[in-house]
Scaffold this motif. Structure first.
Motif, PDB file in Angstrom:
ATOM      1  N   GLU A 110       2.207  10.273  19.590  1.00 13.70           N
ATOM      2  CA  GLU A 110       2.376   9.186  18.522  1.00 13.70           C
ATOM      3  C   GLU A 110       1.857   7.862  19.204  1.00 13.70           C
ATOM      4  O   GLU A 110       1.270   7.067  18.246  1.00 13.70           O
ATOM      5  CB  GLU A 110       4.003   8.879  18.410  1.00 13.70           C
ATOM      6  CG  GLU A 110       4.686  10.128  17.419  1.00 13.70           C
ATOM      7  CD  GLU A 110       6.030   9.830  17.183  1.00 13.70           C
ATOM      8  OE1 GLU A 110       6.520   8.758  17.253  1.00 13.70           O
ATOM      9  OE2 GLU A 110       6.853  10.991  16.853  1.00 13.70           O
ATOM     10  N   VAL A 111       2.201   7.496  20.363  1.00 14.65           N
ATOM     11  CA  VAL A 111       1.376   6.415  21.041  1.00 14.65           C
ATOM     12  C   VAL A 111      -0.057   6.543  20.737  1.00 14.65           C
ATOM     13  O   VAL A 111      -0.811   5.516  20.302  1.00 14.65           O
ATOM     14  CB  VAL A 111       1.555   6.165  22.430  1.00 14.65           C
ATOM     15  CG1 VAL A 111       0.961   5.315  22.977  1.00 14.65           C
ATOM     16  CG2 VAL A 111       3.136   5.849  22.515  1.00 14.65           C
ATOM     17  N   PHE A 112      -0.542   7.702  21.078  1.00 14.22           N
ATOM     18  CA  PHE A 112      -2.148   7.821  20.747  1.00 14.22           C
ATOM     19  C   PHE A 112      -2.467   7.506  19.360  1.00 14.22           C
ATOM     20  O   PHE A 112      -3.545   7.115  19.321  1.00 14.22           O
ATOM     21  CB  PHE A 112      -2.651   9.097  21.408  1.00 14.22           C
ATOM     22  CG  PHE A 112      -2.638   9.376  22.946  1.00 14.22           C
ATOM     23  CD1 PHE A 112      -2.347   8.435  23.715  1.00 14.22           C
ATOM     24  CD2 PHE A 112      -2.589  10.588  23.341  1.00 14.22           C
ATOM     25  CE1 PHE A 112      -2.240   8.495  25.123  1.00 14.22           C
ATOM     26  CE2 PHE A 112      -2.503  10.876  24.682  1.00 14.22           C
ATOM     27  CZ  PHE A 112      -2.302   9.884  25.527  1.00 14.22           C
ATOM     28  N   GLN A 113      -1.644   8.210  18.481  1.00 17.16           N
ATOM     29  CA  GLN A 113      -1.962   8.026  17.039  1.00 17.16           C
ATOM     30  C   GLN A 113      -1.920   6.587  16.624  1.00 17.16           C
ATOM     31  O   GLN A 113      -2.540   6.214  15.783  1.00 17.16           O
ATOM     32  CB  GLN A 113      -0.972   9.035  16.279  1.00 17.16           C
ATOM     33  CG  GLN A 113      -1.609  10.330  16.670  1.00 17.16           C
ATOM     34  CD  GLN A 113      -0.436  11.400  15.797  1.00 17.16           C
ATOM     35  OE1 GLN A 113       0.797  10.746  15.324  1.00 17.16           O
ATOM     36  NE2 GLN A 113      -0.527  12.512  16.237  1.00 17.16           N
ATOM     37  N   GLY A 114      -0.778   5.943  17.202  1.00 17.19           N
ATOM     38  CA  GLY A 114      -0.963   4.356  16.716  1.00 17.19           C
ATOM     39  C   GLY A 114      -2.193   3.575  17.593  1.00 17.19           C
ATOM     40  O   GLY A 114      -2.310   2.360  16.955  1.00 17.19           O
ATOM     41  N   TYR A 115      -3.067   3.974  18.350  1.00 15.54           N
ATOM     42  CA  TYR A 115      -3.984   3.475  18.585  1.00 15.54           C
ATOM     43  C   TYR A 115      -5.250   3.022  17.616  1.00 15.54           C
ATOM     44  O   TYR A 115      -5.325   3.923  16.605  1.00 15.54           O
ATOM     45  CB  TYR A 115      -4.899   4.139  19.763  1.00 15.54           C
ATOM     46  CG  TYR A 115      -4.337   4.158  21.218  1.00 15.54           C
ATOM     47  CD1 TYR A 115      -3.313   3.123  21.505  1.00 15.54           C
ATOM     48  CD2 TYR A 115      -4.585   4.882  22.304  1.00 15.54           C
ATOM     49  CE1 TYR A 115      -2.499   3.075  22.920  1.00 15.54           C
ATOM     50  CE2 TYR A 115      -3.935   4.949  23.572  1.00 15.54           C
ATOM     51  CZ  TYR A 115      -3.150   3.924  23.798  1.00 15.54           C
ATOM     52  OH  TYR A 115      -2.429   4.171  25.043  1.00 15.54           O
ATOM     53  N   GLN A 170      -9.141   3.817  26.080  1.00 15.39           N
ATOM     54  CA  GLN A 170      -8.520   4.963  26.992  1.00 15.39           C
ATOM     55  C   GLN A 170      -9.309   6.049  27.243  1.00 15.39           C
ATOM     56  O   GLN A 170      -9.089   6.685  28.424  1.00 15.39           O
ATOM     57  CB  GLN A 170      -7.164   5.271  26.108  1.00 15.39           C
ATOM     58  CG  GLN A 170      -5.989   5.911  26.896  1.00 15.39           C
ATOM     59  CD  GLN A 170      -5.511   4.863  28.163  1.00 15.39           C
ATOM     60  OE1 GLN A 170      -5.396   3.792  27.736  1.00 15.39           O
ATOM     61  NE2 GLN A 170      -5.565   5.382  29.279  1.00 15.39           N
ATOM     62  N   ILE A 171     -10.162   6.576  26.399  1.00 12.08           N
ATOM     63  CA  ILE A 171     -10.925   7.902  26.662  1.00 12.08           C
ATOM     64  C   ILE A 171     -11.770   7.575  27.666  1.00 12.08           C
ATOM     65  O   ILE A 171     -12.040   8.337  28.655  1.00 12.08           O
ATOM     66  CB  ILE A 171     -11.509   8.420  25.442  1.00 12.08           C
ATOM     67  CG1 ILE A 171     -10.697   8.992  24.571  1.00 12.08           C
ATOM     68  CG2 ILE A 171     -12.713   9.424  25.709  1.00 12.08           C
ATOM     69  CD1 ILE A 171     -10.982   9.456  23.301  1.00 12.08           C
ATOM     70  N   LYS A 172     -12.554   6.425  27.735  1.00 10.79           N
ATOM     71  CA  LYS A 172     -13.664   5.825  28.713  1.00 10.79           C
ATOM     72  C   LYS A 172     -12.784   5.877  30.108  1.00 10.79           C
ATOM     73  O   LYS A 172     -13.422   6.303  30.993  1.00 10.79           O
ATOM     74  CB  LYS A 172     -14.185   4.577  28.387  1.00 10.79           C
ATOM     75  CG  LYS A 172     -15.546   4.444  29.219  1.00 10.79           C
ATOM     76  CD  LYS A 172     -16.087   2.983  28.485  1.00 10.79           C
ATOM     77  CE  LYS A 172     -17.544   2.860  29.266  1.00 10.79           C
ATOM     78  NZ  LYS A 172     -17.999   1.603  28.961  1.00 10.79           N
ATOM     79  N   GLY A 174      -8.808  12.209  22.217  1.00  7.27           N
ATOM     80  CA  GLY A 174      -7.696  11.263  22.522  1.00  7.27           C
ATOM     81  C   GLY A 174      -6.522  11.879  21.791  1.00  7.27           C
ATOM     82  O   GLY A 174      -5.389  11.048  21.303  1.00  7.27           O
ATOM     83  N   THR A 175      -6.079  13.147  21.774  1.00  9.79           N
ATOM     84  CA  THR A 175      -4.992  13.883  21.168  1.00  9.79           C
ATOM     85  C   THR A 175      -4.533  14.986  22.293  1.00  9.79           C
ATOM     86  O   THR A 175      -4.911  15.281  23.419  1.00  9.79           O
ATOM     87  CB  THR A 175      -5.609  14.865  20.073  1.00  9.79           C
ATOM     88  OG1 THR A 175      -6.520  15.557  20.557  1.00  9.79           O
ATOM     89  CG2 THR A 175      -6.259  13.984  19.007  1.00  9.79           C
TER      90      THR A 175
END
Length: 129
Positions: free
Chosen positions: A20-25, A33-35, A63-64
């Motif tokens: 959920e944190v990732f989806q809120g990005y 974050q991915i980099k 990022g999932t």
């Protein structure tokens, strides 16, 4: 994403919160974050009943977080108990200490495994674990 939650695994609740944190990005936050992480983690978690749950954190492409084995191949596979993962996520256990005491095992890029700690801290900060 309740499809990440699995009965009998406390860690699945944490992974759902992290998802959920990732989806809120925003796209920019996700790309940053991915980099920063640049890796695919496959988490193999054993619960108290001896059952194994498998989740994949893709911080290289999407990022999932998904349930099941990594595809493409993970950069690192981390094996631990449900309790160990929960303690790591709550900040009660240090990743290096868990590794040195045999509570956490890795296959693949061990240095990438150290980045899992910072991902879990993100979840702890944004989602109350």
């Amino acid at each position: 994403m309740s499809d990440l939650k699995v009965e009998g695994f406390k860690s699945s609740e944490i992974l759902a919160a992290l998802s959920e944190v990732f989806q809120g990005y925003s796209e920019a936050e996700k790309k940053t974050q991915i980099k920063k992480t640049n890796g695919i983690f496959e988490l193999r978690v054993k619960n108290a009943a001896g059952e194994e749950g498998v989740w994949t954190i893709d911080m290289k492409n999407t990022g999932t977080i998904t349930k099941g084995p990594a595809s493409p191949k993970p950069n690192v596979t981390i094996l631990f108990s449900d309790d160990t993962f929960t303690s790591l996520a709550q900040g009660k256990l240090d990743g290096q200490k868990a590794f040195l005491t045999g509570k956490l095992k890795t296959k693949g890029n061990m240095m990438l495994a150290t980045k899992l700690d910072s991902l879990l801290k993100l979840a702890k900060g944004k989602a109350k674990l």
